[in-house]
Design an enzyme around this catalytic site. Structure first.
Site, PDB file in Angstrom:
ATOM      1  N   CYS A   6       5.810  -0.181   7.394  1.00 13.18           N
ATOM      2  CA  CYS A   6       5.434   0.954   6.556  1.00 13.18           C
ATOM      3  C   CYS A   6       6.631   1.355   5.706  1.00 13.18           C
ATOM      4  O   CYS A   6       7.759   1.386   6.206  1.00 13.18           O
ATOM      5  CB  CYS A   6       5.002   2.124   7.443  1.00 13.18           C
ATOM      6  SG  CYS A   6       4.486   3.594   6.546  1.00 13.18           S
ATOM      7  N   LEU A   7       6.385   1.659   4.443  1.00 12.56           N
ATOM      8  CA  LEU A   7       7.462   2.102   3.569  1.00 12.56           C
ATOM      9  C   LEU A   7       8.092   3.406   4.052  1.00 12.56           C
ATOM     10  O   LEU A   7       9.242   3.688   3.729  1.00 12.56           O
ATOM     11  CB  LEU A   7       6.943   2.261   2.134  1.00 12.56           C
ATOM     12  CG  LEU A   7       6.466   0.966   1.467  1.00 12.56           C
ATOM     13  CD1 LEU A   7       5.866   1.268   0.108  1.00 12.56           C
ATOM     14  CD2 LEU A   7       7.597  -0.044   1.362  1.00 12.56           C
ATOM     15  N   HIS A  28      -2.791   7.479   6.952  1.00 10.41           N
ATOM     16  CA  HIS A  28      -1.817   8.395   6.350  1.00 10.41           C
ATOM     17  C   HIS A  28      -2.484   9.682   5.860  1.00 10.41           C
ATOM     18  O   HIS A  28      -1.894  10.753   5.915  1.00 10.41           O
ATOM     19  CB  HIS A  28      -1.099   7.739   5.169  1.00 10.41           C
ATOM     20  CG  HIS A  28       0.081   6.912   5.546  1.00 10.41           C
ATOM     21  ND1 HIS A  28       1.181   7.424   6.208  1.00 10.41           N
ATOM     22  CD2 HIS A  28       0.349   5.596   5.342  1.00 10.41           C
ATOM     23  CE1 HIS A  28       2.066   6.462   6.399  1.00 10.41           C
ATOM     24  NE2 HIS A  28       1.588   5.336   5.876  1.00 10.41           N
ATOM     25  N   HIS A  71      -4.538   1.299   7.530  1.00  8.67           N
ATOM     26  CA  HIS A  71      -3.190   1.860   7.602  1.00  8.67           C
ATOM     27  C   HIS A  71      -3.043   3.025   6.625  1.00  8.67           C
ATOM     28  O   HIS A  71      -2.583   4.108   7.002  1.00  8.67           O
ATOM     29  CB  HIS A  71      -2.178   0.751   7.282  1.00  8.67           C
ATOM     30  CG  HIS A  71      -0.762   1.195   7.219  1.00  8.67           C
ATOM     31  ND1 HIS A  71       0.168   0.823   8.158  1.00  8.67           N
ATOM     32  CD2 HIS A  71      -0.097   1.966   6.316  1.00  8.67           C
ATOM     33  CE1 HIS A  71       1.339   1.364   7.842  1.00  8.67           C
ATOM     34  NE2 HIS A  71       1.206   2.053   6.717  1.00  8.67           N
ATOM     35  N   GLU A  72      -3.430   2.796   5.363  1.00  9.16           N
ATOM     36  CA  GLU A  72      -3.274   3.845   4.347  1.00  9.16           C
ATOM     37  C   GLU A  72      -4.223   5.010   4.600  1.00  9.16           C
ATOM     38  O   GLU A  72      -3.860   6.171   4.395  1.00  9.16           O
ATOM     39  CB  GLU A  72      -3.466   3.276   2.943  1.00  9.16           C
ATOM     40  CG  GLU A  72      -2.487   2.183   2.553  1.00  9.16           C
ATOM     41  CD  GLU A  72      -1.015   2.531   2.727  1.00  9.16           C
ATOM     42  OE1 GLU A  72      -0.652   3.726   2.648  1.00  9.16           O
ATOM     43  OE2 GLU A  72      -0.215   1.608   2.948  1.00  9.16           O
ATOM     44  N   GLN A  92       2.839   9.964   1.304  1.00  7.18           N
ATOM     45  CA  GLN A  92       4.121   9.260   1.388  1.00  7.18           C
ATOM     46  C   GLN A  92       5.046   9.617   0.226  1.00  7.18           C
ATOM     47  O   GLN A  92       6.242   9.359   0.297  1.00  7.18           O
ATOM     48  CB  GLN A  92       3.911   7.749   1.441  1.00  7.18           C
ATOM     49  CG  GLN A  92       3.287   7.278   2.742  1.00  7.18           C
ATOM     50  CD  GLN A  92       3.117   5.784   2.741  1.00  7.18           C
ATOM     51  OE1 GLN A  92       2.111   5.268   2.260  1.00  7.18           O
ATOM     52  NE2 GLN A  92       4.116   5.083   3.263  1.00  7.18           N
ATOM     53  N   GLY A 152       0.836  -1.190   0.000  1.00  7.34           N
ATOM     54  CA  GLY A 152       0.000   0.000   0.000  1.00  7.34           C
ATOM     55  C   GLY A 152       0.870   1.237   0.000  1.00  7.34           C
ATOM     56  O   GLY A 152       2.026   1.197   0.440  1.00  7.34           O
TER      57      GLY A 152
END
Length: 164
Positions: A93-94, A139, A135-136, A51, A46
Site C-alpha cells: 500500500c502506498l 480505504h 483494497h481501495e 490516502q 490504486g
C-alpha cells in the site's frame, strides 16, 4: 494537475469512513486527475481519496493489462455487490511504504459505481483487478490492508531484494 502528499499509516484520515459524492464538479475532476498523477508518480496501481486526505468515496485504479498497457478506472461511490472464491497473495500500500503482507481477498468481485461523468456502471473483475478494487474500497471505510494480513508484515527488501 498536481502530485498530492500520500498519507501514511497513523494519519487519522486513513481510519475514517468517507462520505458519498453527490455531484462531480471541477474540484472533483481536479482531485481525480491529481489522484492518477500521484498514483503514477508513486508507482502504485490504486489510490483512494482518503490516502490524499480527502474523505470522499472515490478511488482510482490502473493495474494495466497483460500487454502492459494502461487501463485507468475511476470509481465513485463504489459498492461491491458480489464476491466469489478466495485468493491469498502479497499486498502492499502506498500508505504503508516498503511493506507487504499476505491478505485474503475474493478471487472475483462485481462492483457497482459511478465514473467521473456520474454514469453508473457495473464491472466484474478477477485476479489483480479484483484485489485492487477490494483494497481501495476498504480505504473508503477506514480499513488498511495491515488490518487483514495473515501472518507477518515484511519489509519489501526481504521479499524482493534491495532493488525495491
Amino acid at each position: 494537475m498536481a502530485i498530492r502528499n500520500i498519507r501514511e499509516l497513523g494519519d487519522a484520515s486513513l481510519r475514517k469512513i468517507c462520505k458519498p459524492v453527490k455531484e462531480v464538479n471541477s474540484r472533483t475532476m481536479d482531485l481525480i486527475d491529481d489522484m492518477f498523477e500521484t498514483m503514477y508518480e508513486a508507482n502504485g496501481v490504486g489510490l483512494a481519496a482518503p490516502q490524499v486526505g480527502i474523505l470522499k468515496r472515490i478511488f482510482v485504479i490502473d493495474c494495466g493489462d497483460e500487454e502492459g498497457n494502461s487501463v485507468p478506472y475511476v470509481f465513485i461511490n463504489p459498492e461491491i455487490i458480489d464476491r466469489e472464491g478466495v485468493q491469498v497473495d502479497f499486498e502492499g500500500c502506498l500508505s504503508v511504504p516498503g511493506k507487504s503482507g499476505k491478505v485474503p481477498r475474493a478471487l472475483k468481485v462485481t462492483v457497482r459505481a459511478f465514473d467521473e461523468n456520474m454514469e453508473e456502471f457495473e464491472l466484474e473483475a478477477e485476479g489483480l483487478l479484483a484485489r485492487c478494487i477490494q483494497h481501495e474500497n476498504d480505504h473508503l471505510d477506514g480499513i488498511v490492508y495491515v488490518d487483514k494480513v495473515e501472518g507477518e508484515i515484511y519489509d519489501n527488501s526481504e521479499l524482493y531484494g534491495e532493488e525495491e
